[in-house]
Structures are given as C-alpha cells and as structure tokens.
Motif scaffolding. Sequence first.
Motif, PDB file in Angstrom:
ATOM      1  N   VAL A 156      -9.259  17.375   1.726  1.00 13.71           N
ATOM      2  CA  VAL A 156      -9.620  16.298   0.807  1.00 13.71           C
ATOM      3  C   VAL A 156      -8.278  15.283   0.612  1.00 13.71           C
ATOM      4  N   LEU A 175      -8.288  13.024   3.862  1.00 10.66           N
ATOM      5  CA  LEU A 175      -9.627  12.201   3.747  1.00 10.66           C
ATOM      6  C   LEU A 175      -9.300  10.918   2.738  1.00 10.66           C
ATOM      7  N   ILE A 176      -8.697  11.538   1.582  1.00 11.80           N
ATOM      8  CA  ILE A 176      -8.490  10.404   0.646  1.00 11.80           C
ATOM      9  C   ILE A 176      -7.232   9.198   0.745  1.00 11.80           C
ATOM     10  N   LEU A 181       0.190   4.810   1.544  1.00 10.88           N
ATOM     11  CA  LEU A 181      -1.414   4.971   1.868  1.00 10.88           C
ATOM     12  C   LEU A 181      -1.632   4.695   3.319  1.00 10.88           C
ATOM     13  N   ASP A 182      -2.465   5.454   3.931  1.00 11.56           N
ATOM     14  CA  ASP A 182      -2.791   5.438   5.259  1.00 11.56           C
ATOM     15  C   ASP A 182      -1.877   5.269   6.383  1.00 11.56           C
ATOM     16  N   ARG A 224      -6.990  10.495  11.203  1.00  9.69           N
ATOM     17  CA  ARG A 224      -7.784  11.657  10.487  1.00  9.69           C
ATOM     18  C   ARG A 224      -7.620  12.881  11.074  1.00  9.69           C
ATOM     19  N   SER A 243       0.909  -1.144   0.185  1.00 13.83           N
ATOM     20  CA  SER A 243       0.045   0.043  -0.161  1.00 13.83           C
ATOM     21  C   SER A 243       0.778   1.446   0.087  1.00 13.83           C
ATOM     22  N   THR A 287      -6.137   8.607   3.836  1.00 16.65           N
ATOM     23  CA  THR A 287      -6.206   7.630   5.157  1.00 16.65           C
ATOM     24  C   THR A 287      -7.491   6.800   5.063  1.00 16.65           C
ATOM     25  N   ARG A 288      -7.127   5.495   5.866  1.00 21.04           N
ATOM     26  CA  ARG A 288      -8.600   4.790   5.893  1.00 21.04           C
ATOM     27  C   ARG A 288      -8.725   4.661   7.420  1.00 21.04           C
ATOM     28  N   SER A 289      -7.700   4.791   8.470  1.00 21.76           N
ATOM     29  CA  SER A 289      -7.912   4.847   9.806  1.00 21.76           C
ATOM     30  C   SER A 289      -8.288   5.936  10.400  1.00 21.76           C
TER      31      SER A 289
END
Lengths: 309, 429
Positions: free
Chosen positions: A245, A248-249, A171-172, A257, A168, A251-253
């Motif tokens: 934006v 938000l995009i 990302l995140d 945030r 990944s 991250t997933r956890s």
Amino acid sequence: MSLESAVVQPAPASGASGPGRVGGAPRPGRIVLHAVLILLSLLMVAPFVWMVLTSLKSHAEVMSYPPTILPSVWQWVNYPDALAFAPFGTYFRNSLVIAVSHTVINVVLAAMAGYALARLPFRGRSVLLMLVLATMMIPTFTKIVPQYLLAKTMPLFGGNDFLGRGGSGWLDSWWGLIVPGAVTPLAIFLFRQFYLSLPRELEEAGRLDGLGEFGIFARVMTPLMKPAIATVALITFENSWNNFVWPLIVTRSVDLRVIQVGLAAFQQTDATLWEYMMAGTVLATVPMIVLFLFTQRYFVQGFATAGIK
Amino acid sequence: MTNRHRSALRAVAAAAAGLVVLAACGGPAPDRGGDGAVSGEISLLTPIFERADGAAVLEEQLAAFKQKYPGVTVKPDYTSYSKLNEKLTTSIASGQPYDVMLMGVGWIPPFAEKGVLADLQQDPAQLATRYYEGAVDPGVFQGKVYGLPIMMDTRIGIYRKDLFAQAGITEPPKNFAELREYGKRLTQRGPDGKLLVAGLDVLGIDPRQAFLTLLWAAGGELFNPDGSPAFNSPAGVKALQTMTDVIQTDRSEEVGWTVPNSPTGNVMAQGRAAMLVGHHNFWTAIEREAPDLIAQDKLGFFVIQDERPAIFQGGTLATVAAQSKAPAAAKALAEFLASEGPALAANQQRGNIPALKSLETSEFVQQNKAIQFAMQHFDAVHSEGGVPAWLDVRDKFKPAIESAMLGQKSPQQALDDLAAETSAALAGR
C-alpha cells in the motif's frame, strides 16, 4: 571460556540415544508426533505447490472444470510471458533496494535503540519502552494519511521551502520509499530482549579494558547477537519485500514501483490472469525462501531466546 | 489487501478527503492558462490502461496528444480500480490532486461535492447528442458536468441457446417469474442430487451489482430524490426475494457454485450454467476460454426485466482537478481521452463499450455481439451512486445481500437494516 558460551544456546536436537528412543526403537508417541507434523507440513506447503502448478498451466486449463492438479502441458512460457506484462526487472530492483535499505537501517538503528533501552539506565526508560511498544498497536491504515502528509511536507526536499511548502517533499522519491517505516518498534523490542539476556560480566569486562559505551555496544555485545540480527533482518526484509500500500500511494512514477504493485496488474476489476499472476508470485517468493533457508537456524534460535531475560 | 483493510482505509480516506476545504461546491472552471496557451506539465491518474499492453496504448495516445499540444507534458500514474480511492484521497488530502483523474460511475458526486473536481462547463444536453445519454448522466452533479465518459460497462442477462433448446425454451425470460421458472427448468442435478448445471447463476458478479440490476428491473430506485435510501421499497424486497428464492427455494444454484472473478473459471464456458446475470465482457472471456460457443452461436443475451427493462451500467469518466495548476491543459487532456481515437483504443484494450455514439459502427463493436447488444439497449441503463456518500456506503450492500441469500435474514429485514446503516452514514457526513 569464550564469550559465546555465556549466551543461552538452544538445546541440541535429540539424537539416536535421546529421549525419543527406547532401546534403539522410536517411541509410539514420537511416531504419532512426526506423523502429525508431516501432515501439518503438507497442509502448509499445499498452497505453495498449487501456486507453482497453476503457474505452469495454460489459461484454458486453469479455467477448466473439473480442475486438474498437474498441468497437462507444462507451460514454462508463462514465466517469460508474465515478465513481459510489466517492467518486472525494474520492480525487482526497486523492491530489492528498498528491502535491503530497510534491513540495514533497521538492524543498525534498532540495535542501538534496543541496547539503550536494555543496558543504559536513564530517567523515563520504562515509559519510553512502553511508548515504543504502544506504536505497534496503531493500525497501519490509520497512519497512512498522516504519513503521506509528513512525506509531502518534508522541508527542503522536492522543491519545498524550509517550512515544507511549495513542493512535493518526499513524494515519488526514494526518500519516501525508504525512510518512513524503516525502523520498526518490533525490531527495537527484539533487540532489547536480546541485550537483556547477555550477562553483565561482559559489559564490565569491556569497561575494565577501557572501552566506551559505543565500543561495548559495537565490539562486545553486538557480535554475540547473530540470532537477533538474523531474526530482525529476515522479518524486516520480508515485510519490506511484501509491502504494497505505501509504495503504491507514495509513488507516481512507474520507475519507482515495486514487485507487489507489479503483481497487482494481473488482477483487473473483471478478470484475473491467474497463470501469470502465479508465475509472478512464484518469482517474487523465491528471494524470501532463499533468505529463510540461509537464516532459519538463527531465526528459530532468535525467537527461542528472545523472551529470556 | 483484505476487505477489512480496504474498508478501514476507505474510512480513513473518506476522512482525509474531508480535509479538503473549498468554499464552493465545485471548483472553478478550467480556463486557459495565464499566458493564454494550453501548456504545462500535468499529472494523470488512471485505473484503466493497466499492464504493459494498456500502458502501451496510453503512451501511443499521449504521443498523439503531444502532437496536438506540444507545450503540454503528461505524467501518467497507473493504478487499479481497487486502489483508486486510496490514491485519489491521499493526493487530495495532501493538496496535490492529480490534474486529470479517471474515475468510475458513482464517483463523481462524492468528489464534486467536496470541491475536488472542476466544472467542465459543458452542456449535458449538448453532450448527449454525441455520447449516449446514459453515459453522460454519471458525469453530471447538480446540473454541472464534472466528468466526460470514456467507456461504459454493463451487466446483462446471458444464456446458452443450446441448453434453452434442450429444455424447450424458445426465448429469454420477460419477467422475474419467468426468470425463476426457466432457472428451475434449466437446472440439472445428478442422481445423488449433486448440482451439475445451474439454471440461473446470480453469484458470478458482485452481489450489489446483481441486486441493483434486479432492483431497477422491478421498478425500484437506489435513492429518493432527497438522497434518502429507496432500495428497501417493495421493489427492492422483490428483487432481493427473487435472488434469495433462486438459491433457497428453487435451488437453481448453490452458494459457492461460483464467485466473482473466480479462479475456477467461467461456469457458462464450462457448461455448468445455462443462464446468468453477468458482465458484457463475458464475451471476451468466452473468446479466450471457449471460442466454440461463439463459433456455434450458442450464446444469447437479454435484458433483465420485470416492471421495466434494466441494465446496470458502470464505466470510466475523465475529470479535471479544481486545483489543477494547468487547468487548460488538463481540460484538453480530459476532452482528448474522451474523444473518438483514444476512447476506441481504450475500449478495445479493455473490451468495454464506447460511450460515443459514433463508435457504434467501428469494427471493434461490430465484432463483439455483447457490446452490440448493450449499445442497442442503452436506453435501459441505470447507474449506481448519485449521492455524495456513495463511496462510503456501497460496500455495505454485499454483506446485507448475502445475509438474505444465506437465509440469515429476510430480504425485508436485510434491506431495512442496510437502509438504517446507510442513513446513519449519510447523516454522519
């Protein structure tokens, strides 16, 4: 003569015997100017006042008609209630870490880039500057998908192999939140303008004293750049703090945030909790106001002299 | 984020989604993992279960899911409907879509056509025995089931019984003519002509949703079977003409009297509207803002009708990514979220309508007259979308409808222009 005296300073504000007074009495034009400025200031501050007052009303009062200006009952409880709606402590911490990181990275690296573009003669310098400025003209939203793909395919991160496959990437992760967009073309341009405004004699004096290029940059020129540093730091911090934006995009956890994403939780598709949203927004705005209060003198000075060459 | 930014990002997102290259229309059916067990780590993207209270509801349901499937770990990612498209398309473009994606009515065809969604291998007719048929249809594309319904939401007629009685009106309107006539009779203005009570509010929800409700009631359709625009038909013109006449001719409402999700409150709760086309969760808002209206039985509901009764239906469905690395686990989660317990919890948290017929007798539904009303009239529901380009064209409706309501264009011209724009967007895919 101190080194600071070589730097262009803004003109002092007019005092009691300044141009705005005639024989001790203020000119009529001056009075009109101040009246207009006061009126404009009130217009500017009105939305903020409305935000604060709304944050202190009950839901029923926010939704009542005709709308009230002052809360009939001051609902201070909206603040703790709003904070309980989401893990705002985590959001504040994350926003602060990202904003401070962006500010430090941008000030350090953009200052170096700005110095190089202003003071170091090299082939293609003008073209490079134009390219840097051209990047300011690319709309943010056209960069999101390519930037996302770059973050996702970052080699050797997030389980990726050296070709950026299989995992990944950024990302995140904090990497994805901090690195993309950390250095801005605007900051490079502002620093360049400031470095251009410094007299060449300072640079030459440094060389005579045996300083290398980095020494001149770090020990002679940059200490004279407080207005530029404050300006870039404030702009960077504010933009980073308000960024919505990308965090938000990428991250997933929930743990990663930021405050702006947290505030969006108060606005659902079919209903908005205005009183909580305003309470959260007031809290999210406070750091920016405090920062501006501390740096406004440099900030104004920075913009006043940025265009001087 | 501004609408302009949203539109720009949608365009980019749509282009990004186009990067997904998959051979077939619809991915492979989820099956048991390689070891035959339902296991693995799966990601879930949800535009519902918002805020701390919503997250608590989901965590509770995921704990129950974990008990049922100990080998599965679920990592939820919370977003809102306003940002769902961006989250979906960037994840899809990167080749790492979420294993389970909750999405809205009208969203299935665009993503199913690109091969993003897995065929859940369910029989629509069999599903319709457990779920309302109108709730099943939005999850079906080209005969295959790609989404399981969790919750529905509707746009219906709502009116103030007390204001109807004052005006001598005994029952809700049965056609557009009565709708307009009652609107005029219910409108109250001061001596100076200032509007005090809007007889009919058509501005309180998204103009597209209001228009589509009237379009279907007039007997029209959004698209023809071949996917071409059908909303500029005589029925469509009649629907938009009705909305325009309410503002321009009858003056039963004024532009700006209210706006969707208004920060100035609910016009009916404030006694400033006698009748409106609104969301069923209006009931929940009234419970909070004007509970006396409920206690005194002053609220009534009706289905908007002219040639036929019509209820606009939105909702949330559970889908599975065709590229999921744990398809069996993902499918198990989608089915779980659409099952009784989790669906009821989700609907309670959001004040929406359960898609499962068995939940009609639940205490939650029995306490909410708006939901009861909608469920009793579920045979009149219509869903927007139906074409793969729907997410690209739906935002074009609002400016077109507003141009007619503001008198800048005739309804026919506004809809013809919109149809031309829509056709161009469809052709450009």
